[in-house]
Design a protein around this motif. Structure first.
Motif, short mmCIF file in Angstrom:
data_model
loop_
_atom_site.label_atom_id
_atom_site.label_comp_id
_atom_site.label_asym_id
_atom_site.label_seq_id
_atom_site.Cartn_x
_atom_site.Cartn_y
_atom_site.Cartn_z
N LEU A 16 -25.30 67.98 6.00
CA LEU A 16 -25.57 68.43 4.63
C LEU A 16 -25.26 69.92 4.49
O LEU A 16 -24.65 70.35 3.50
CB LEU A 16 -27.03 68.16 4.27
N ALA A 19 -21.72 70.42 4.07
CA ALA A 19 -21.26 69.98 2.75
C ALA A 19 -21.54 71.02 1.68
O ALA A 19 -20.69 71.28 0.83
CB ALA A 19 -21.93 68.66 2.39
N ILE A 20 -22.72 71.62 1.71
CA ILE A 20 -23.08 72.55 0.62
C ILE A 20 -22.55 73.96 0.85
O ILE A 20 -22.37 74.71 -0.10
CB ILE A 20 -24.62 72.60 0.40
N LEU A 237 -29.19 61.76 -1.79
CA LEU A 237 -27.75 61.95 -1.64
C LEU A 237 -27.28 61.39 -0.30
O LEU A 237 -28.09 61.07 0.56
CB LEU A 237 -27.36 63.43 -1.79
N GLU A 242 -20.96 63.84 0.88
CA GLU A 242 -20.91 65.23 0.40
C GLU A 242 -19.99 66.07 1.27
O GLU A 242 -19.25 66.93 0.79
CB GLU A 242 -22.31 65.84 0.38
N GLN A 253 -12.03 65.72 -6.33
CA GLN A 253 -13.49 65.58 -6.31
C GLN A 253 -13.98 64.84 -7.54
O GLN A 253 -14.84 63.96 -7.45
CB GLN A 253 -14.15 66.96 -6.24
N LYS A 257 -15.87 61.28 -7.28
CA LYS A 257 -17.23 61.15 -7.81
C LYS A 257 -17.30 60.03 -8.86
O LYS A 257 -18.28 59.28 -8.91
CB LYS A 257 -17.73 62.48 -8.39
N SER A 265 -22.69 66.97 -7.57
CA SER A 265 -22.54 67.14 -6.13
C SER A 265 -23.91 67.46 -5.53
O SER A 265 -24.85 67.82 -6.25
CB SER A 265 -21.56 68.28 -5.83
N GLY A 266 -24.00 67.35 -4.20
CA GLY A 266 -25.26 67.69 -3.52
C GLY A 266 -25.65 69.13 -3.76
O GLY A 266 -26.83 69.45 -3.94
#
Length: 364
Positions: A16, A19-20, A237, A242, A253, A257, A265-266
């Motif tokens: 995660l 991803a962020i 999520l 992500e 993207q 999605k 998004s996350g």
């Protein structure tokens, strides 16, 4: 704003984080992969800045930012040093909020440190370690300050009384955030203590790819029920998806999605939840040189908001010229908004609103 990311090993925490932040933190299928904390500073998504940038033909766009700190997976006994836990916990003392990643998917190929999937047990393990770590700190401070009060130092009475309340809560397995805090002084003392269990929490229910677009599974439902009692937020999520999303172009993207039925998004979910949890918002400044978002607490008055830009702005505050973002966009320019009477002159008592486009007048 600084957010700490915690969880047991192999729950998808570092995935995660990747991803962020797109920071490339190491993510592997074994415990304690992350030893030193990974830190990533992320721009806060805000479509308003692009619109204003075009309107003002600006040279620079500066969004607000969030710092994410990903620490190693915690295990039972972390507060006593198990799995280098003490060292890991120290990395999140200064964060504003905690993102607690919980595994809510089955996958035999990914080891679970406790042998099976049980989100509530996992949450309790982490929460207990935060509480025990705090209790150790509070015990020492309570003993030290109690002795000083007995010697005649009355200035510490409020501190000792608050520490006693917190100590009782922690000993009963309750987080410090459950303690009723009275008055400005106690709020300030609690903040300075930097207790882990006093920090607001967002639970991230990490689901599998097969669960995207479906109703909540039993694991997610149990996390949501728990969060209600903890007065915490929950985001659902798939960290793996992500992580794949950030490798795509913006157009790709959007298509990806849409295919998956994902609206946000996350990162967008986390930013929104974090701002809401901490009572934050953004006001905007705009000009040819720069269009920028400034993060402030909801309820902040104009002089303090000006102080976010520079302390001189707050000291010498005179007035603020303000137009709402929607009114400005509708008018097409600041000058036209002014002609339509949409630009207001506000004084020291004005409470700045989310999306206000502000020009401060000051004199030092």
């Amino acid at each position: 704003m600084k957010i700490g990311v915690v969880g047991l090993p192999n729950v998808g925490k570092s995935t995660l984080f990747n991803a962020i932040t797109n920071a490339g933190a190491e993510s592997a299928n074994y415990p304690f992969c992350t030893i030193e904390p990974n830190v990533g500073i992320v721009d806060v998504p805000d479509e308003r800045l692009e619109v204003l940038g075009k309107m003002y033909n600006t040279q620079k766009i500066t969004p607000a930012s969030i710092e994410f700190v990903d620490i190693a997976g915690l295990v039972a006994g972390a507060s006593k040093g198990e799995g280098l836990g003490n060292k890991f916990l120290s990395h999140i003392r200064e964060v504003d909020a905690i993102v607690h990643v919980v595994r809510c998917f089955e996958n035999d190929k990914i080891i679970h440190v406790n042998g099976n999937i049980d989100p509530l047990r996992d949450i309790e393990i982490i929460n207990l370690e935060l509480i025990l770590s705090d209790l150790e700190q509070v015990d020492k401070l309570y003993e030290k300050n109690s002795k000083l009060v007995k010697t005649g130092d009355k200035s510490l009475i409020t501190t000792v009384e608050l520490l006693a309340k917190i100590k009782t809560a922690l000993e009963n397995g309750l987080p410090a955030r459950s303690v009723q805090v009275d008055g400005e002084e106690e709020i300030k003392i609690l903040k300075n203590l930097q207790l882990l269990s006093a920090k607001p929490v967002i639970y991230v229910a990490n689901i599998g790819e097969d669960d995207i677009g479906k109703k909540d599974n039993d694991f997610v439902r149990s996390v949501k029920e728990f969060a209600k009692k903890d007065n915490a937020k929950v985001i659902v999520l798939c960290a793996k998806i992500e992580e794949e999303l950030v490798t795509l172009s913006k157009d790709e993207q959007v298509m990806f999605k849409q295919e998956l039925g994902i609206n946000e998004s996350g990162l967008e979910k986390l930013v929104s939840a974090s701002y809401d949890l901490l009572g934050l918002m953004s006001y905007l400044t705009a000009g040819e040189k720069e269009v920028r978002a400034w993060t402030i607490k909801k309820g902040t008055k104009a002089p303090a908001a000006a102080g976010k830009i520079h302390s001189d702005f707050e000291k010498g505050f005179i007035k603020a010229e303000i137009v709402s973002y929607d009114d400005l966009v509708e008018a097409g320019s600041f000058l036209k908004a002014k002609e339509k009477g949409k630009v207001r002159m506000e004084g020291k008592d004005y409470v700045v609103q989310d999306g206000d486009v502000v020009l401060f007048r000051f004199n030092v």
